[in-house]
Design a protein around this motif. Structure first.
Motif, PDB file in Angstrom:
ATOM      1  N   GLU A 137      78.287  18.933  89.265  1.00 36.70           N
ATOM      2  CA  GLU A 137      79.625  19.973  89.089  1.00 36.70           C
ATOM      3  C   GLU A 137      80.714  19.257  89.291  1.00 36.70           C
ATOM      4  O   GLU A 137      80.820  18.280  89.829  1.00 36.70           O
ATOM      5  CB  GLU A 137      79.196  21.056  90.452  1.00 36.70           C
ATOM      6  CG  GLU A 137      78.065  21.938  90.558  1.00 36.70           C
ATOM      7  CD  GLU A 137      78.100  22.984  89.651  1.00 36.70           C
ATOM      8  OE1 GLU A 137      79.056  23.418  88.979  1.00 36.70           O
ATOM      9  OE2 GLU A 137      77.047  23.501  89.440  1.00 36.70           O
ATOM     10  N   ASN A 139      83.286  19.566  91.034  1.00 37.33           N
ATOM     11  CA  ASN A 139      83.709  19.321  92.153  1.00 37.33           C
ATOM     12  C   ASN A 139      83.095  18.321  92.957  1.00 37.33           C
ATOM     13  O   ASN A 139      83.315  18.033  94.084  1.00 37.33           O
ATOM     14  CB  ASN A 139      84.284  20.370  93.042  1.00 37.33           C
ATOM     15  CG  ASN A 139      82.848  21.244  93.360  1.00 37.33           C
ATOM     16  OD1 ASN A 139      82.076  20.829  92.525  1.00 37.33           O
ATOM     17  ND2 ASN A 139      82.970  22.390  94.005  1.00 37.33           N
ATOM     18  N   LYS A 140      81.829  17.832  92.603  1.00 38.70           N
ATOM     19  CA  LYS A 140      81.007  16.651  93.156  1.00 38.70           C
ATOM     20  C   LYS A 140      80.824  15.638  92.276  1.00 38.70           C
ATOM     21  O   LYS A 140      79.766  14.873  92.487  1.00 38.70           O
ATOM     22  CB  LYS A 140      79.694  17.580  93.160  1.00 38.70           C
ATOM     23  CG  LYS A 140      79.711  18.774  93.949  1.00 38.70           C
ATOM     24  CD  LYS A 140      78.331  19.327  94.609  1.00 38.70           C
ATOM     25  CE  LYS A 140      78.513  20.288  95.766  1.00 38.70           C
ATOM     26  NZ  LYS A 140      77.976  21.509  95.377  1.00 38.70           N
ATOM     27  N   LYS A 156      88.651  12.218  84.903  1.00 38.38           N
ATOM     28  CA  LYS A 156      90.044  12.978  85.402  1.00 38.38           C
ATOM     29  C   LYS A 156      90.715  13.676  84.516  1.00 38.38           C
ATOM     30  O   LYS A 156      91.228  14.614  84.606  1.00 38.38           O
ATOM     31  CB  LYS A 156      90.850  11.828  86.094  1.00 38.38           C
ATOM     32  CG  LYS A 156      90.268  11.250  87.407  1.00 38.38           C
ATOM     33  CD  LYS A 156      91.436  11.167  88.406  1.00 38.38           C
ATOM     34  CE  LYS A 156      90.820  11.261  89.789  1.00 38.38           C
ATOM     35  NZ  LYS A 156      90.845   9.878  90.725  1.00 38.38           N
ATOM     36  N   LEU A 159      89.008  17.008  83.566  1.00 36.61           N
ATOM     37  CA  LEU A 159      89.316  18.070  84.665  1.00 36.61           C
ATOM     38  C   LEU A 159      90.917  18.606  84.335  1.00 36.61           C
ATOM     39  O   LEU A 159      90.933  19.660  84.477  1.00 36.61           O
ATOM     40  CB  LEU A 159      89.378  17.241  85.855  1.00 36.61           C
ATOM     41  CG  LEU A 159      88.025  16.764  86.519  1.00 36.61           C
ATOM     42  CD1 LEU A 159      88.221  16.633  88.099  1.00 36.61           C
ATOM     43  CD2 LEU A 159      86.984  18.009  86.263  1.00 36.61           C
ATOM     44  N   GLU A 163      92.096  22.680  83.582  1.00 34.45           N
ATOM     45  CA  GLU A 163      93.330  23.285  84.312  1.00 34.45           C
ATOM     46  C   GLU A 163      94.296  23.772  83.284  1.00 34.45           C
ATOM     47  O   GLU A 163      94.765  24.983  83.367  1.00 34.45           O
ATOM     48  CB  GLU A 163      94.129  22.179  85.163  1.00 34.45           C
ATOM     49  CG  GLU A 163      93.215  21.915  86.488  1.00 34.45           C
ATOM     50  CD  GLU A 163      93.664  20.623  87.163  1.00 34.45           C
ATOM     51  OE1 GLU A 163      94.643  20.297  86.910  1.00 34.45           O
ATOM     52  OE2 GLU A 163      93.038  20.138  88.140  1.00 34.45           O
TER      53      GLU A 163
END
Ligand SMILES: [Zn+2]
Length: 179
Positions: A137, A139-140, A156, A159, A163
């Motif tokens: 996931e 966030n993991k 990074k 991610l 956003e």
């Protein structure tokens, strides 16, 4: 490279008049042996909002998590190379969405290209190169257990695209030995 690959004589480091870099050159046959960065091609493999990482079974950085990637072969396209590495390290096929990031590891003389890749399924298989394979996931993601700085950068950047959706190709570089 100690010996000339053309004639077998000793190579020497030379600063050639016509070149702005120091080169390995042969004084017997005048051959210049260029050394240039190697291209590493790989994937950011995504499946239903998760990212797939491989735990390295070989050095360097054995035991750390890595995006599937490896050296491009001769006569290969960058995308075919990225999908080949995905297949070799995970047994999986994928569909390349686009070029995601370019990372220059100057100390390793490597340039890494990571392609955003949609996995078709997750029936992965382990092998010598990958002793564990796992979907994470977002966030993991195990940030402190990633093998290379180029992994951190690619993930990074990925991610960031979630956003703020963008087709930007992210570019970075470093002098780190774990680039
Ligand atoms: Zn020679």
């Amino acid at each position: 490279m100690n010996f000339c690959s053309k004639c077998g004589s000793d190579n020497v480091h030379l600063h050639l008049e016509q070149e702005s870099f120091v080169r390995y050159a042969c004084q017997a046959c005048d051959a210049i042996h260029y050394k240039n960065p190697l291209l590493v091609v790989g994937c950011v493999p995504v499946y239903q909002q998760q990212v797939l990482l491989c735990k390295r079974g070989i050095e360097p950085r054995k035991g750390y998590w890595n995006l599937p990637a490896g050296f491009m072969e001769l006569n290969e396209s960058v995308t075919a190379g990225a999908l080949r590495e995905l297949k070799e390290e995970t047994g999986l096929s994928g569909q390349i969405i686009r070029l995601h990031s370019v990372y220059t590891a100057r100390q390793k003389n490597q340039v890494m290209l990571h392609f955003l890749t949609r996995l078709e399924n997750i029936d992965f298989s382990l092998n010598k190169e990958s002793v564990a394979i796992q979907l994470f996931e977002l966030n993991k993601i195990p940030w402190d257990k990633l093998a290379f700085k180029s992994n951190t950068f690619a993930l990074k950047s990925y991610l960031k695209t979630l956003e703020n959706p963008t087709n930007e190709v992210f570019i970075s570089e470093s002098d780190d030995k774990n680039g």
